[in-house]
Motif scaffolding. Structure first.
Motif, mmCIF file in Angstrom:
data_model
loop_
_atom_site.group_PDB
_atom_site.id
_atom_site.type_symbol
_atom_site.label_atom_id
_atom_site.label_comp_id
_atom_site.label_asym_id
_atom_site.label_seq_id
_atom_site.Cartn_x
_atom_site.Cartn_y
_atom_site.Cartn_z
ATOM 1 N N ALA A 134 11.994 -2.867 -6.032
ATOM 2 C CA ALA A 134 13.337 -3.449 -5.951
ATOM 3 C C ALA A 134 13.296 -4.929 -6.305
ATOM 4 C CB ALA A 134 13.909 -3.246 -4.548
ATOM 5 N N MET A 135 12.309 -5.635 -5.798
ATOM 6 C CA MET A 135 12.182 -7.070 -6.082
ATOM 7 C C MET A 135 11.906 -7.302 -7.566
ATOM 8 S SD MET A 135 12.559 -9.073 -3.332
ATOM 9 C CE MET A 135 11.382 -10.404 -3.077
ATOM 10 N N HIS A 136 11.065 -6.484 -8.144
ATOM 11 C CA HIS A 136 10.763 -6.631 -9.572
ATOM 12 C C HIS A 136 12.028 -6.528 -10.409
ATOM 13 C CE1 HIS A 136 8.900 -6.107 -13.492
ATOM 14 N NE2 HIS A 136 9.549 -4.973 -13.630
ATOM 15 N N HIS A 137 12.871 -5.564 -10.098
ATOM 16 C CA HIS A 137 14.074 -5.367 -10.899
ATOM 17 C C HIS A 137 15.180 -6.355 -10.540
ATOM 18 C CE1 HIS A 137 12.590 -1.900 -13.067
ATOM 19 N NE2 HIS A 137 12.108 -1.424 -11.940
ATOM 20 N N LEU A 138 15.029 -7.045 -9.424
ATOM 21 C CA LEU A 138 15.914 -8.173 -9.108
ATOM 22 C C LEU A 138 15.498 -9.425 -9.872
ATOM 23 C CD1 LEU A 138 16.330 -7.710 -5.256
ATOM 24 C CD2 LEU A 138 18.193 -7.664 -6.938
ATOM 25 N N GLY A 139 14.329 -9.369 -10.512
ATOM 26 C CA GLY A 139 13.836 -10.512 -11.263
ATOM 27 C C GLY A 139 12.950 -11.442 -10.476
ATOM 28 N N VAL A 140 12.473 -10.981 -9.315
ATOM 29 C CA VAL A 140 11.618 -11.801 -8.459
ATOM 30 C C VAL A 140 10.153 -11.563 -8.813
ATOM 31 C CG1 VAL A 140 10.944 -12.291 -6.065
ATOM 32 C CG2 VAL A 140 13.315 -11.680 -6.607
ATOM 33 N N SER A 141 9.361 -12.631 -8.843
ATOM 34 C CA SER A 141 7.932 -12.512 -9.098
ATOM 35 C C SER A 141 7.285 -11.735 -7.955
ATOM 36 C CB SER A 141 7.299 -13.897 -9.213
ATOM 37 O OG SER A 141 7.922 -14.657 -10.227
ATOM 38 N N THR A 142 6.565 -10.659 -8.282
ATOM 39 C CA THR A 142 6.056 -9.780 -7.227
ATOM 40 C C THR A 142 4.913 -8.901 -7.715
ATOM 41 O OG1 THR A 142 6.701 -8.000 -5.675
ATOM 42 C CG2 THR A 142 7.773 -8.000 -7.826
ATOM 43 N N THR A 143 4.112 -8.426 -6.772
ATOM 44 C CA THR A 143 3.225 -7.310 -7.056
ATOM 45 C C THR A 143 4.090 -6.057 -7.180
ATOM 46 O OG1 THR A 143 2.918 -6.842 -4.692
ATOM 47 C CG2 THR A 143 1.343 -8.349 -5.727
ATOM 48 N N ARG A 144 3.511 -4.969 -7.714
ATOM 49 C CA ARG A 144 4.284 -3.744 -7.880
ATOM 50 C C ARG A 144 3.501 -2.550 -7.333
ATOM 51 N NH1 ARG A 144 6.742 -3.345 -13.803
ATOM 52 N NH2 ARG A 144 7.960 -1.743 -12.717
ATOM 53 N N CYS A 145 4.126 -1.373 -7.350
ATOM 54 C CA CYS A 145 3.469 -0.168 -6.841
ATOM 55 C C CYS A 145 3.534 0.946 -7.891
ATOM 56 C CB CYS A 145 4.116 0.313 -5.547
ATOM 57 S SG CYS A 145 3.640 -0.654 -4.102
ATOM 58 N N LEU A 146 2.393 1.599 -8.062
ATOM 59 C CA LEU A 146 2.274 2.679 -9.052
ATOM 60 C C LEU A 146 2.497 4.046 -8.432
ATOM 61 C CD1 LEU A 146 1.461 3.682 -11.904
ATOM 62 C CD2 LEU A 146 -0.922 3.628 -11.123
ATOM 63 N N SER A 147 2.029 4.229 -7.199
ATOM 64 C CA SER A 147 2.121 5.570 -6.608
ATOM 65 C C SER A 147 2.176 5.486 -5.095
ATOM 66 C CB SER A 147 0.916 6.422 -7.023
ATOM 67 O OG SER A 147 -0.287 5.873 -6.501
ATOM 68 N N LEU A 148 2.663 6.574 -4.524
ATOM 69 C CA LEU A 148 2.702 6.749 -3.071
ATOM 70 C C LEU A 148 2.131 8.118 -2.752
ATOM 71 C CD1 LEU A 148 3.632 5.949 -0.192
ATOM 72 C CD2 LEU A 148 5.886 6.880 -0.776
ATOM 73 N N ILE A 149 1.048 8.112 -1.993
ATOM 74 C CA ILE A 149 0.371 9.348 -1.599
ATOM 75 C C ILE A 149 0.536 9.545 -0.093
ATOM 76 C CG2 ILE A 149 -1.874 10.506 -1.399
ATOM 77 C CD1 ILE A 149 -1.167 10.312 -4.258
ATOM 78 N N GLY A 150 0.885 10.751 0.315
ATOM 79 C CA GLY A 150 0.987 11.071 1.731
ATOM 80 C C GLY A 150 -0.122 12.007 2.164
ATOM 81 N N SER A 151 -0.278 12.141 3.477
ATOM 82 C CA SER A 151 -1.326 12.990 4.035
ATOM 83 C C SER A 151 -0.914 13.465 5.422
ATOM 84 C CB SER A 151 -2.648 12.205 4.121
ATOM 85 O OG SER A 151 -3.616 12.907 4.877
#
Length: 467
Positions: free
Chosen positions: A114-131
């Motif tokens: 969400a922050m990335h698409h708001l134009g804020v400098s940020t780390t990002r996430c590629l995947s979410l794994i559950g267990s």
């Protein structure tokens, strides 16, 4: 990690990284993203660092539940680090389990994008794994792993770690690495360390302006959570303000309000002072000379922040230029919002509907304002300010304002709804939010309800450091 399940995969980011679409659903990939198998040709790394946590010095920290599993070059030739958060114990876990829970993992996964698409400098996430693996926090929850992506995960605390151990050689090695990888225009310059630190301080100041203009509160602004690239790092008890409050505290573990919304710019500056102190041995052999250079760099923060902040407020008000006198105009509006406990995001979005040459009340925002007498007086001043720069093309101004005032932000109740459904095995709401926040500035009529204020019974959702 037992029974790893791919809950969500960020296809758009995968494309940017040059990861083939064919791997989606591949068991080998899921194994790597869960931390059950290594990335080909790469040995996982956990980093040591130190930091000031809520102002208190902690000499030994580190990646207690994070592992760097790969370094890759994108098709555009940019370097990216791939890191797992929650994949298990590391040498710096300090006796803890090294796991993350589904609740906190969803919050980080959603907000970084969400922050990335708001134009804020940020780390990002590629995947979410559950267990299905149980993890004890306040209650027993299930485990999850997020795969984070960044040009670098080096922190202010990485430099503090070596400085306080008097390991100046390692301090210089780390600085050279950061410069060579991320500030290549400074390579070989005799004053490269001072120039590099100046850029870090200025990036941090501009990042704080980004946060403030969106009503974003980080929650844990420790020096070990600050990036040397000026990125938003480590999403824990964050929150976007609903009702505007200068002293809003989003982390209920922050008992003294050290990281309140109004304090964030000053904390950013203080954190820069800790980085500069740690890097004094790089600036000059003579301590006094190093202090003078460091002080000069430190003093760059305030004017850079002030300029960036005023430019952002001017943009949010649809002004062509930022003037010193606009401070009074901005503070007047914020005071009205605070007195009336009005919604920060919605108020600025609605303001784009104002007609500069009309005496008609401002539709949309006026219906939600409590102190109408003060607001109507403010509108007179605002219209006069618009006319002073011949800014009377309402449609063009509305378009500009709607490019900087988002329609949608990740409110706590939206994240909580996705979490509660995911805990029941339903990931549909998570997918909806991921799609929604790819276009936070656009009108999305079919999702209009996601722009509404939280229901009364969900205004007080609390998040803590385990969130």
């Amino acid at each position: 990690m037992p029974d790893p399940v791919l809950i969500h995969f960020n296809d758009a980011l995968a494309d940017e990284l040059g990861l083939a679409h064919q791997v989606l659903g591949c068991e080998a990939l899921i194994g790597m993203l869960a931390g059950n198998s290594a990335w080909p040709g790469y040995a996982p790394i956990a980093s040591a660092y130190a930091g000031h946590q809520f102002g208190a010095w902690v000499p030994q920290l580190g990646d207690g539940r994070a592992l760097l599993i790969a370094e890759i070059a994108t098709p555009a030739g940019e370097r990216r680090e791939i890191q797992l958060k929650g994949s298990g114990p590391t040498p710096y876990s300090r006796g803890l389990d090294g796991r993350a829970v589904l609740r906190s993992s969803i919050r980080e996964y959603l907000c970084s994008e969400a922050m990335h698409h708001l134009g804020v400098s940020t780390t990002r996430c590629l995947s979410l794994i559950g267990s299905s693996e149980p993890v004890q926090r306040e209650t027993v929850e299930t485990a999850a792993v997020v795969c984070r992506v960044s040009p670098s995960f080096v922190r202010f605390g990485s430099f503090e770690y070596f400085f306080h151990r008097r390991q100046n050689e390692q301090l210089a090695t780390l600085a050279e690495h950061v410069i060579e990888e991320h500030y290549p225009h400074l390579i070989g310059l005799p004053d490269r360390y001072a120039r590099w630190l100046t850029e870090v301080v200025e990036r941090t100041a501009r990042l704080m302006a980004q946060w403030q203009s969106l009503g974003f509160c980080h929650g844990v602004m420790n020096t070990d959570n600050f990036s040397v690239l000026g990125l938003t790092l480590d999403y824990g008890p964050y929150g976007f303000m609903d009702r505007f409050r200068q002293h809003h505290v989003c982390n209920h573990s922050d008992y003294e309000g050290r990281y309140a919304y109004s304090a964030q710019p000053q904390v950013g500056q203080w954190n820069c002072s800790r980085l500069l102190r740690a890097c004094l041995p790089l600036l000059a052999e003579d301590t006094q000379a190093a202090l003078e250079i460091g002080t000069g760099i430190f003093e760059r923060y305030a004017p850079v922040y002030a300029q960036a902040m005023m430019r952002r407020w001017a943009d949010k008000l649809g002004l062509f230029e930022a003037r010193e006198s606009d401070t009074e105009l901005v503070n007047g509006l914020l005071s009205i919002l605070q007195r009336g406990k009005n919604d920060f995001t919605r108020s600025f979005r609605h303001l784009s509907r104002l007609e500069a040459l009309s005496d008609v009340p401002a539709a949309g925002i006026r219906e939600e304002i409590t102190d109408l007498e003060a607001f109507d007086a403010w509108i007179v001043d605002y219209r006069a300010r618009l006319r002073s720069e011949q800014n009377t093309d309402d449609a063009a101004r509305a378009e500009r304002m709607n490019r900087v005032n988002p329609k949608y932000v990740l409110r706590n109740h939206l994240a909580q709804r996705a979490i509660e459904q995911a805990e029941q095995g339903d990931y549909a709401e998570l997918a909806v939010l991921m799609s929604l926040f790819r276009r936070p500035y656009d009108e999305q009529p079919e999702l209009e309800s996601y722009a509404e204020e939280p229901p009364a019974d969900q205004c007080s959702i609390e998040v803590s450091c385990s969130s």
